[in-house]
Design an enzyme around this catalytic site. Structure first.
Site, PDB file in Angstrom:
ATOM      1  N   ASN A  23      15.396 -35.656  23.439  1.00 52.25           N
ATOM      2  CA  ASN A  23      15.000 -34.269  23.163  1.00 52.25           C
ATOM      3  C   ASN A  23      13.512 -34.535  22.594  1.00 52.25           C
ATOM      4  O   ASN A  23      13.570 -34.994  21.332  1.00 52.25           O
ATOM      5  CB  ASN A  23      15.813 -33.246  22.510  1.00 52.25           C
ATOM      6  N   LYS A  28      11.422 -32.405  21.662  1.00 53.75           N
ATOM      7  CA  LYS A  28      11.208 -31.174  20.938  1.00 53.75           C
ATOM      8  C   LYS A  28       9.740 -30.866  21.052  1.00 53.75           C
ATOM      9  O   LYS A  28       8.982 -31.158  21.879  1.00 53.75           O
ATOM     10  CB  LYS A  28      11.421 -31.282  19.383  1.00 53.75           C
ATOM     11  N   HIS A  36      19.995 -24.781  21.538  1.00 51.02           N
ATOM     12  CA  HIS A  36      19.733 -25.958  20.471  1.00 51.02           C
ATOM     13  C   HIS A  36      19.811 -25.281  19.161  1.00 51.02           C
ATOM     14  O   HIS A  36      19.451 -24.241  19.099  1.00 51.02           O
ATOM     15  CB  HIS A  36      18.367 -26.776  20.682  1.00 51.02           C
ATOM     16  N   GLU A  92      18.023 -25.482  16.723  1.00 49.97           N
ATOM     17  CA  GLU A  92      16.616 -24.871  16.282  1.00 49.97           C
ATOM     18  C   GLU A  92      16.277 -23.754  16.863  1.00 49.97           C
ATOM     19  O   GLU A  92      15.531 -22.977  16.435  1.00 49.97           O
ATOM     20  CB  GLU A  92      15.546 -26.132  16.562  1.00 49.97           C
ATOM     21  N   GLU A 121      26.249 -31.212  17.952  1.00 51.96           N
ATOM     22  CA  GLU A 121      25.370 -31.483  17.071  1.00 51.96           C
ATOM     23  C   GLU A 121      25.549 -31.017  15.880  1.00 51.96           C
ATOM     24  O   GLU A 121      25.233 -29.624  15.764  1.00 51.96           O
ATOM     25  CB  GLU A 121      23.923 -31.270  17.618  1.00 51.96           C
ATOM     26  N   GLY A 153      18.079 -34.575  12.321  1.00 56.35           N
ATOM     27  CA  GLY A 153      16.781 -34.941  11.541  1.00 56.35           C
ATOM     28  C   GLY A 153      16.883 -35.291  10.100  1.00 56.35           C
ATOM     29  O   GLY A 153      15.994 -35.437   9.403  1.00 56.35           O
ATOM     30  N   SER A 156      20.716 -37.574  14.288  1.00 53.55           N
ATOM     31  CA  SER A 156      20.582 -38.745  13.909  1.00 53.55           C
ATOM     32  C   SER A 156      20.909 -40.144  14.576  1.00 53.55           C
ATOM     33  O   SER A 156      21.231 -41.127  13.854  1.00 53.55           O
ATOM     34  CB  SER A 156      20.748 -38.977  12.381  1.00 53.55           C
TER      35      SER A 156
END
Ligand code: PGA
Length: 252
Positions: free
Chosen positions: A11, A13, A97, A99, A169, A175, A215
Site C-alpha cells: 500500500n 498510500k 483502511h 487511515e 491491521e 507505521g 510494520s
C-alpha cells in the site's frame, strides 16, 4: 489444510508521483520476476494507476487501488468508481483502511457499500479491520473486529465473497514499528476465520485469505507467514522501496 495462495500487497498510500511510481514498478517487476505461487499486488495513488498498469501488464504483479466509491458515476466530486478502476487496470481495491476510517470518517456502512461495489465491478476487495491502541489495551480487540466484520459484510452471501481478502491491521502497529507478535496475530486470524465460518460457512472460511498488516518488514515476514492462519501481508512503509519490498515478497 486448504492451500491458499499467499498475497503480498504493498500500500503506497499518498506517496510517489507518476514518474516515481513507474520507476518503482519497473524495478519491482525485475526483482520479483522469478516468483511463482505467490500473488503480489501494489496500490499506488489514483493518478499513477494507469501509467503503472502499463508496466505491470503481462507480469505477475497485480494493480490495486486504495479506495472506491460505490456509485458507477455521477456528481460525486473527488471520487472514483469501480468501473473506472477496472478501466485503469486494477484487479484489487483496498477498502476501509484505518487511515480512511480515522481521517475521513469512513463508517462500517460505507465499507459495506464499497465492498458490494467492488464485487459488482469484479474487483477483489481487501477489507481492512483492526482495533485502536485504546481498544487493544481495554481488551476489546475481538469485539471490535466482530462488529467491523458483521457490519462490513452485512447482507452478503458467501458466493459473492469468494474472492474477498480480509486484512487484519492493529491500528497501534501501523507505521509505528510495533508489530503484533506472530502468535498473537495468529490467534486473532484464527478468530476471524471462525467468525467467517459461523457467518458464511465452512467453504468460504477455508478459502478466504486473511492477511496481516502493521510494520511488516523483511525481518519479521517469515515468522508471520509461518502461522497457519496468516495468508499474506499488507505492507505500508516497507513497500515504498522496491528492494525492501522484494525481500518481503521473496520470504522463505
Ligand atoms: P505500515 O503500514 O507497514 O507502514 O505499518 C501498513 C498499512 O497501513 O497497511
Amino acid at each position: 489444510m486448504e492451500k491458499r495462495t499467499p498475497l503480498i500487497a504493498g500500500n503506497w498510500k499518498m506517496h510517489k508521483t507518476c514518474a516515481e511510481a513507474v520507476d518503482a514498478a519497473k524495478t519491482l517487476v525485475h526483482l520479483v520476476s522469478a516468483v511463482t505461487e505467490r500473488d503480489i499486488m501494489i496500490a499506488p495513488v489514483f493518478t499513477a494507476l494507469y501509467p503503472v498498469s502499463a508496466i505491470l501488464d503481462g507480469t505477475q504483479i497485480h494493480l490495486g487501488a486504495q479506495n472506491i466509491h460505490w456509485e458507477d458515476e455521477g456528481a460525486f466530486t473527488g471520487e472514483v468508481s469501480g468501473k473506472m478502476l477496472i478501466s485503469a487496470g486494477c484487479r484489487y481495491v483496498i477498502i476501509g483502511h484505518s487511515e480512511r476510517r480515522q481521517f475521513f470518517h469512513e463508517s462500517d456502512q460505507w465499507v459495506n457499500l464499497k465492498i458490494r461495489a467492488a464485487v459488482k465491478s469484479n474487483l477483489i476487495p481487501v477489507m481492512c479491520i483492526g482495533e485502536t491502541e485504546t481498544e487493544y489495551e481495554q481488551k476489546n480487540t475481538l469485539s471490535v473486529l466482530d462488529k467491523q466484520i458483521k457490519k462490513g459484510l452485512e447482507g452478503s452471501f458467501s458466493d459473492s465473497l469468494a474472492n474477498l481478502v480480509i486484512a487484519y491491521e492493529p491500528v497501534w502497529a501501523i507505521g509505528t514499528g510495533k508489530t503484533a507478535k506472530s502468535a498473537q496475530a495468529q490467534e486473532v486470524h484464527h478468530y476471524i476465520r471462525s467468525l467467517i465460518e459461523k457467518l458464511f460457512g465452512n467453504v468460504l472460511a477455508k478459502s478466504i485469505r486473511i492477511i496481516y498488516g502493521g510494520s511488516v518488514k523483511p525481518e519479521n515476514i517469515s515468522e508471520l507467514m509461518n502461522q497457519p492462519d496468516i495468508d499474506g501481508v499488507l505492507v505500508g512503509g516497507a513497500s515504498l522501496i522496491p528492494e525492501t519490498f522484494s525481500r518481503i515478497v521473496l520470504y522463505q
